[in-house]
Design a protein around this motif. Structure first.
Motif, PDB file in Angstrom:
ATOM      1  N   THR A 103       0.822  -1.214   0.000  1.00 47.77           N
ATOM      2  CA  THR A 103       0.000   0.000   0.000  1.00 47.77           C
ATOM      3  C   THR A 103       0.853   1.259   0.000  1.00 47.77           C
ATOM      4  OG1 THR A 103      -1.766  -1.154   1.186  1.00 47.77           O
ATOM      5  CG2 THR A 103      -1.806   1.248   1.255  1.00 47.77           C
ATOM      6  N   GLN A 119      -3.653   5.168  -3.205  1.00 49.55           N
ATOM      7  CA  GLN A 119      -3.230   4.690  -1.888  1.00 49.55           C
ATOM      8  C   GLN A 119      -4.418   4.428  -0.971  1.00 49.55           C
ATOM      9  OE1 GLN A 119       0.217   6.468  -0.284  1.00 49.55           O
ATOM     10  NE2 GLN A 119      -0.178   5.780   1.798  1.00 49.55           N
ATOM     11  N   LEU A 122      -5.959   1.115  -2.132  1.00 50.81           N
ATOM     12  CA  LEU A 122      -5.161  -0.033  -1.705  1.00 50.81           C
ATOM     13  C   LEU A 122      -5.227  -0.207  -0.189  1.00 50.81           C
ATOM     14  CD1 LEU A 122      -1.947   0.292  -3.912  1.00 50.81           C
ATOM     15  CD2 LEU A 122      -3.655  -1.525  -4.007  1.00 50.81           C
ATOM     16  N   GLY A 123      -5.157   0.917   0.534  1.00 50.16           N
ATOM     17  CA  GLY A 123      -5.213   0.848   1.992  1.00 50.16           C
ATOM     18  C   GLY A 123      -6.547   0.312   2.478  1.00 50.16           C
ATOM     19  N   GLU A 250       0.110   3.037   7.602  1.00 46.63           N
ATOM     20  CA  GLU A 250      -0.758   1.895   7.308  1.00 46.63           C
ATOM     21  C   GLU A 250      -0.726   0.876   8.435  1.00 46.63           C
ATOM     22  OE1 GLU A 250      -2.927   1.665   4.972  1.00 46.63           O
ATOM     23  OE2 GLU A 250      -2.313   3.540   4.020  1.00 46.63           O
TER      24      GLU A 250
END
Length: 276
Positions: A103, A119, A122-123, A250
């Protein structure tokens, strides 16, 4: 301001997402793309060979074999004795490190990358995947229940159970099947054997990307997901080193996800399963 996103739109996105996580998590448990179980098995094989040597002291042999029996990865005896909280920590600390790394890659671009939804997509996908893993360790296996869990933790939505179950006029099961199949296209075929589905690290990365891309339909909701501390975000705005800040952020976000999940389990009446 953009158009208001409804709970129905959230459910339409989350249902194939949740369904797709099941074979991904099975692959992580059974196919061992991260090599955790393979390393444990190799250590056990070497340990047993050493323990069989005639000149191995009995005390050393006992300690060695006892240590091997405590290797905590899915599919081992030690895993079965772990509590749900311990398994949750395993998912966050082991698999979560990989998802956080994948991520944070857009963070190489610093503030420019932060302006894009990549991002956050994906996160959110990483957090959703880990939430489904945590749910499984708590005995929460139904798709509708997991949809409600993800909606509450990630998007701050308290979705109606019937809606989460796909009980609405526009729901098209065949379309949902097709979208689920597309999300899991990188997974190998189910062999029907103990090995189950196969997935490489590359395949896992591509699948995570597809899961994230499937969330673009609710882009405006993605910023609601748990994030890291303010200084993680500040560091993430810098070129190159931004990847480190994003990675740490993350990891911090995943821990917050686990805490929010615990709150949902309690308020929804789900009790933790004990190990064994």
């Amino acid at each position: 301001m953009g158009e208001v996103i409804t709970d129905r739109q959230i459910v339409a996105v989350l249902r194939p997402f949740v369904r797709a996580t099941a074979p991904v998590l099975d692959a992580l448990r059974e196919a061992d793309p991260l090599g955790l179980r393979a390393r444990a098995a190799e250590a056990a094989r070497k340990g047993e060979q050493l323990a069989e040597l005639a000149n191995t002291p009995p005390g050393l042999r006992r300690r060695l074999l006892n240590g091997l029996s405590t290797v905590k990865v899915p599919g081992t005896g030690a895993w079965e004795t772990m509590s749900p909280d311990e398994r949750t920590r395993w998912w966050i600390n082991r698999v979560g490190r990989v998802t956080a790394l994948l991520t944070s890659v857009p963070g190489l671009g610093g503030a420019l990358a932060d302006r894009l939804p990549v991002q956050d997509a994906l996160g959110t996908a990483s957090q959703g995947l880990l939430l489904c893993a945590i749910a499984g360790e708590r005995g929460v296996t139904g798709h509708a229940e997991r949809v409600r869990l993800l909606a509450w933790v990630l998007f701050e939505r308290d979705v109606d159970p019937r809606l989460a179950a796909g009980d609405y006029p526009e729901h098209d099961p065949s379309d949902e099947d097709a979208r689920t199949a597309e999300l899991t296209a990188e997974l190998g075929e189910d062999t029907g054997k103990q090995g189950g589905r196969r997935i490489s690290l590359k395949g896992f990365a591509v699948t995570l990307w597809r899961l994230g891309r499937s969330l673009y339909a609710v882009t405006e909701e993605l910023e609601k997901r748990p994030h890291g501390r303010f200084w993680h975000q500040w560091l993430g705005m810098l070129p190159v080193v931004g990847m480190l800040g994003d990675y740490l952020g993350e990891r911090s976000g995943l821990r917050r996800v686990a805490k929010r999940a615990d709150q949902w389990f309690i308020r929804s009446g789900f009790t933790a399963r004990t190990g064994g």
